[in-house]
Enzyme design. Structure first.
Site, PDB file in Angstrom:
ATOM      1  N   ALA A 164     -42.164   4.408  23.296  1.00 21.64           N
ATOM      2  CA  ALA A 164     -43.094   5.039  22.671  1.00 21.64           C
ATOM      3  C   ALA A 164     -43.078   4.973  21.202  1.00 21.64           C
ATOM      4  CB  ALA A 164     -41.997   5.863  22.322  1.00 21.64           C
TER       5      ALA A 164
ATOM      6  N   CYS B 299     -37.994   3.596  23.039  1.00 17.15           N
ATOM      7  CA  CYS B 299     -38.793   2.219  23.131  1.00 17.15           C
ATOM      8  C   CYS B 299     -39.932   2.061  22.040  1.00 17.15           C
ATOM      9  CB  CYS B 299     -38.889   2.289  24.664  1.00 17.15           C
ATOM     10  SG  CYS B 299     -40.186   3.045  25.450  1.00 17.15           S
TER      11      CYS B 299
ATOM     12  N   ARG C 106     -44.284  15.401  21.790  1.00 13.69           N
ATOM     13  CA  ARG C 106     -44.077  15.098  20.131  1.00 13.69           C
ATOM     14  C   ARG C 106     -44.595  16.486  19.111  1.00 13.69           C
ATOM     15  NH1 ARG C 106     -46.669  10.739  16.900  1.00 13.69           N
ATOM     16  NH2 ARG C 106     -45.163   9.815  15.059  1.00 13.69           N
TER      17      ARG C 106
ATOM     18  N   HIS D 227     -44.395   0.741  16.629  1.00 10.60           N
ATOM     19  CA  HIS D 227     -44.898   0.736  15.822  1.00 10.60           C
ATOM     20  C   HIS D 227     -46.075  -0.622  15.131  1.00 10.60           C
ATOM     21  CE1 HIS D 227     -41.850   3.363  14.622  1.00 10.60           C
ATOM     22  NE2 HIS D 227     -42.455   4.449  14.962  1.00 10.60           N
TER      23      HIS D 227
END
Ligand code: CFM
Length: 546
Positions: free
Chosen positions: A67, A64, A98, A198
């Site tokens: 994230a 998503c 991660r 991002h």
């Protein structure tokens, strides 16, 4: 124009097989997201549909927007205190799964990455609003940690109930002068995938962090690395190489990074971009505002690492730097070649499927090739057409309502601090000599003809791929891992690297060769039988009807 790969089953046949299972409207859409590769003159490749919504009900490999923002871009910074405004699960699952690592320079230096901070929203706040709880969380964080900067990350429910994280950030800044507090509208649903997050992260870091401090780190050949997140220690290996060659690494966005490095990143002379998808926005905006040129690098694979270091040295054009870079490459390649040749003798001719987010599906094809493993099918989870087809297609990408949802910042040159690091003439001259600036040629140009490219692949399609192509190796993520392994196929996670790393740079390449050798040549997987092949399928009825 590319070498042709003789696929055991033509890509068209696979396409027909999976599209038949879909409703007509979905089949039509998926048909544009599954492409048989063909590279023509000038790296022209077939058009692929990307960055569009996943059909509800499909088990996608995607994540998503939250994230992408908190987990991916900001998560690896150690001293921006990060508060997830939302239910506890969002914070918990973005807490170092991660495997992004960091290395504080002294025990007194703050490192908040070992914590996860959340407002832990409950039903009460969903009904009556959660802004007060957010402010209380900031008060608590300030009292406990005295951070320089606080990032607030919005999750889905926060957007739905209308909490304004930016207003709370402003109030907090008034209450705590000297602390930089900024909010991210990165609600999970903000876009069709991580990719939206991002972009949100890039925008905010650019407007609220980069450029606050004009003090440059001392040193020559000052470089930023954008889009390197220090998974499994990758950034440590890149840092080692850069220092050995004689570059000064100013800041990494955001593997092994600090807030102060971000604030002064605009003083560097070059931006290198590793993961194009997650950070190209920042590279472009820093060029427009400060005049810092950027180009694409790749530190996955020994050849790619050598090529990237050479290009960086060439950019500065200093004979000593160039000589030292060559020396480092030569030294490092001794061990690399030895291991590579040995591993290749056992892996040559094997095939892989490669499905990762937005850049690794490309980068890891190169390193696999070094040991003779061909990627026969690859795809990104959430990349855009430019990551597949190259930046040359950007003007032709249609903007839909989902992408319009994310602000496109208009960036002007800074009135006092804009200073082009190289002149327009010099840039043009270098470009004429084949030195590419501000460019990414995309994944497809590097894939053999006839191989398959699949955007936003899902679990159903992955199973059909495995049935039809019988790959020796699957590279993907945690959601795919266990179905693949249970079928007796070695699987390598290319997001977190499972428990390994680094895989970047020369030492990382050696680690990766060994790991793939172990996976491909161990007998263990041959003994695995999928439980669903021998046990009957479970059936059940609803209790109410029993
Ligand atoms: Fe860039 Fe990444 Fe990737 Fe990515 Fe990601 Fe990642 Fe990835 Mo997982 S930033 S696009 S959003 S290289 S977390 S470190 S591995 S999906 S291919």
């Amino acid at each position: 124009m590319n070498e042709e790969y003789n696929m055991p089953i033509p890509g068209e046949e696979f396409k027909e097989e999976v599209l038949n299972a879909y409703a007509p409207k979905l089949a039509k859409k998926r048909g544009r997201q599954i492409v048989v590769n063909k590279v023509e003159e000038g790296d022209a490749v077939p058009e692929i549909l990307a960055n569009t919504r996943t059909a509800p009900g499909i088990i996608t490999m995607r994540g998503c927007a939250y994230a992408g923002c908190k987990g991916v871009v900001l998560g690896p910074t150690r001293d921006i205190l990060q508060i997830t405004h939302g239910p506890i699960g969002c914070a918990f699952y973005s807490w170092l799964t991660r495997r992004n690592k960091t290395r504080p320079t002294s025990p007194d230096e703050p490192n908040y990455m070992t914590y996860t901070m959340s407002t832990d929203l409950q039903e009460d706040e969903i009904v009556f609003g959660g802004e007060k709880k957010l402010m209380a969380a900031i008060d608590e964080a300030v009292a406990l940690f005295h951070p320089k900067a606080i990032g607030i990350f919005a999750t889905c429910p926060v957007g739905l109930i209308g909490d304004d994280v930016h207003a709370v950030a402003r109030q907090a800044e008034e209450k705590y002068p000297g602390i930089n507090v900024f909010g991210f509208s990165c609600e999970g649903y903000k876009g069709v995938s991580q990719s939206a997050g991002h972009h949100v992260a890039n925008n905010k870091v650019f407007t609220d962090v980069v450029g606050l401090n004009d003090t440059a780190k001392p040193g020559k050949f000052r470089v930023n690395i954008l889009g390197e997140y220090n998974i499994g220690g990758d950034a440590f290996e890149i840092e080692r190489l850069m220092a050995a060659c004689g570059f000064t690494l100013h800041s990494t966005f955001s593997g092994n990074s600090t807030y102060d490095e971000f604030t002064s990143a605009h003083t560097a002379d070059l931006n290198t971009v590793m993961c194009h998808r997650s950070i190209n926005y920042l590279a472009e905006m820093m060029e427009s505002k400060y005049g810092i040129p950027w180009f694409k690098v790749n530190f996955v694979g020994a050849e790619a690492t050598a090529k990237s270091l050479r290009k960086m040295a060439q950019f500065f054009g200093d004979p000593e730097l160039i000589a030292q870079t060559e020396k480092v490459i030569e030294q490092e390649m001794v061990e690399v070649s030895k291991v590579r040749d040995d591993v290749k003798s056992r892996c040559d001719g094997k095939t892989a499927l490669n499905f990762v987010g937005g850049s690794r599906a490309h980068h890891y094809q190169e390193i696999l090739k070094e040991i003779g493993v061909t990627t026969v099918v690859a795809g990104y989870e959430f990349a855009h057409r430019d990551d597949y087809e190259g930046r040359k297609v950007i003007p032709t990408i249609s903007v839909d309502a989902d992408s319009r949802n994310i602000e496109e910042l208009k960036v002007e040159p800074d009135t006092t601090r804009y200073s082009p690091r190289i002149t327009a003439e010099d840039k043009a001259k270098r470009e004429a000599e084949g030195f590419a600036f501000s460019d990414y040629r995309g994944m497809m140009a590097d894939m053999p003809d006839k191989t398959l490219v699949i955007d936003d692949c899902n679990h159903f399609e992955l199973e059909v791929l495995i049935d039809m192509y019988k790959p020796d190796l699957v590279c993907a993520g945690i959601k795919e891992k266990y179905i693949v392994q249970k079928r007796g196929i070695p699987m390598k996670q290319l997001h977190s690297y499972d428990y390994m790393g680094p895989f970047a740079g020369f030492k990382g390449a050696i680690n990766f060769y060994h790991e793939i050798d172990r996976l491909l040549n161990s007998n263990a997987f041959k003994f695995v039988k999928a439980p669903w092949d021998s046990a009957p399928e479970l059936t059940a009825t609803y209790g109410v009807n029993a």
